[in-house]
Motif scaffolding. Structure first.
Motif: not given
Length: 419
Positions: A315-323, A349-355, A383-385, A415-417
């Protein structure tokens, strides 16, 4: 059966002689005209050179055939081909041109054209006929034949146009029928594909979206399937399956896997035991099943994530800050040697993170999985945003700008909100 001979020195004399013998044997005016023209053409070179030609004809009453032979001095017939004459010859040699024609016997007491060195053959033989009238009759016959051919050509052209119109109409009907069949077929395939998709789930704190694309348009389903549902404790379970093969056969295998996983998960089995236990359940029924599996368990309230893997892409995890990083969980797939998962990988996961969960059709379209994983991170950043429901399809579109290795593709975004 009597053979008659006449020597002609001019074209006019030859044509009068041929016209006379043709009239004597009641040849059709059109045939007569063609014979006159053919004799003049065949003897033209010799007569223009001042050389005499010999006209010989014989009537065979038993067969009803008139044989006409035109003899010219050696080498004087010119470059005449049998088929090129107005009346095709039966034989052409260096000195003779021969025609064999169905004819009637001459009337009793008729006089044949006489010999006058060819200049006044018809008159010297006492022939009582109006040559101009005969020529006009021949011309009318030829014109009538031409008109008949023109009319026949017009009729055939009209019939062909009507036939073409009918064929075109048939093609239009067939094309419309094909379009109807394609529409019905596509509708059936879409309904079948939708029937295989689990219904959307709602979980406060999570946004989920999925994109599926078969390897070929002729088969709407393949071995790439997903399943998602809410467990009694409120956590969300997600299953990603990639069964070996394409088409309906691989779909059956993938369905067997997802159903077995769902049953085990709802029975409360630990996440790390589900892959191995699924293999134990399915092996007695279908030893040909081979599938990679990725299991995810997410708590919508806290964002806690557990992953169990069975030979599946990470799986690919993208943090809301782009990491961004891939979550590597170890395990072997169903049907593989020593199937099962090791201790689940955990993450919060933190709010805004995308899995992003996916099958290898997303990253291996260019036959280079390492390069595909790099491109996937770039597409996910792009496309993160974007709204969550647009993310899987947009990423798949970016990844499939070039496809060297077509395969079923599944991309699922979470996406965890937060609640």
């Amino acid at each position: 059966m009597t053979t008659r001979t006449l020597t002609c020195a001019t074209t006019a004399g030859l044509t009068r002689a041929v016209r006379a013998l043709a009239r004597e044997h009641a040849l059709d005016p059109a045939v007569r005209g063609r014979l006159v023209l053919s004799a003049a053409e065949a003897a033209g070179a010799a007569l223009r050179a001042g050389r005499e030609t010999v006209l010989e004809w014989t009537y065979d009453p038993d067969e009803g055939v008139l044989t006409v032979v035109l003899r010219t001095p050696p080498g004087e017939t010119g470059p005449v081909a049998a088929a090129d004459l107005p009346m095709a010859a039966d034989a052409v040699t260096g000195e003779e041109v021969v025609w064999r024609l169905p004819a009637s016997p001459p009337p009793p007491g008729s006089a044949a054209p006489g010999a006058d060195a060819g200049e006044n053959a018809g008159q010297d033989a006492g022939q009582d006929f109006d040559e101009a009238a005969l020529a006009a009759e021949e011309l009318r016959a030829v014109v009538a034949a031409a008109d008949a051919l023109t009319a026949e050509h017009r009729r055939l052209k009209d019939e062909l146009a009507e036939t073409n119109s009918g064929v075109l109409a048939l093609y239009v009907q067939l094309d419309e029928r094909d379009e109807q069949l394609r529409t019905a077929h596509g509708q059936t395939l879409r309904e079948l594909e939708d029937a295989l998709r689990p219904p959307p789930i709602k979980a406060d704190g999570l946004e989920l979206a999925v994109h599926y694309e078969p390897a070929g348009t002729d088969a709407p389903t393949g071995g790439d399937l997903y399943d998602w549902f809410v467990l009694p404790d409120g956590t969300v379970h997600i299953t990603i399956v990639d069964a070996l093969g394409h088409g309906v056969t691989s779909t059956r295998s993938a369905l067997n896997v997802t159903h077995a996983v769902r049953t085990l998960a709802l029975e409360g089995h630990r996440l790390q035991s589900i892959v191995g236990r699924t293999d134990e359940i399915l092996r007695p029924f279908d030893r040909s099943v081979m599938a990679t599996v990725l299991l995810a368990r997410i708590d919508p309230a806290t964002g806690e994530l557990w992953l169990a893997n069975g030979s599946h892409p990470p799986a690919l995890l993208l943090r809301r800050d782009g990491a961004a990083r891939y979550l590597e969980a170890r395990g072997r797939g169903i049907g593989f040697p020593l199937p099962g998962s090791e201790t689940p990988l955990t993450e919060r996961l933190a709010p805004g993170d995308l899995l992003l969960l996916y099958t290898d059709g997303l990253t291996e379209s260019r036959r280079d999985p390492i390069e595909g994983e790099k491109r996937l991170i770039e597409a996910a950043h792009k496309h993160l945003q974007s709204p969550t429901e647009e993310v899987p399809g947009a990423i798949a579109e970016d990844m499939h700008t070039v496809i060297l290795h077509p395969d079923d593709t599944l991309a699922l975004a979470v996406r965890f909100v937060g609640q």
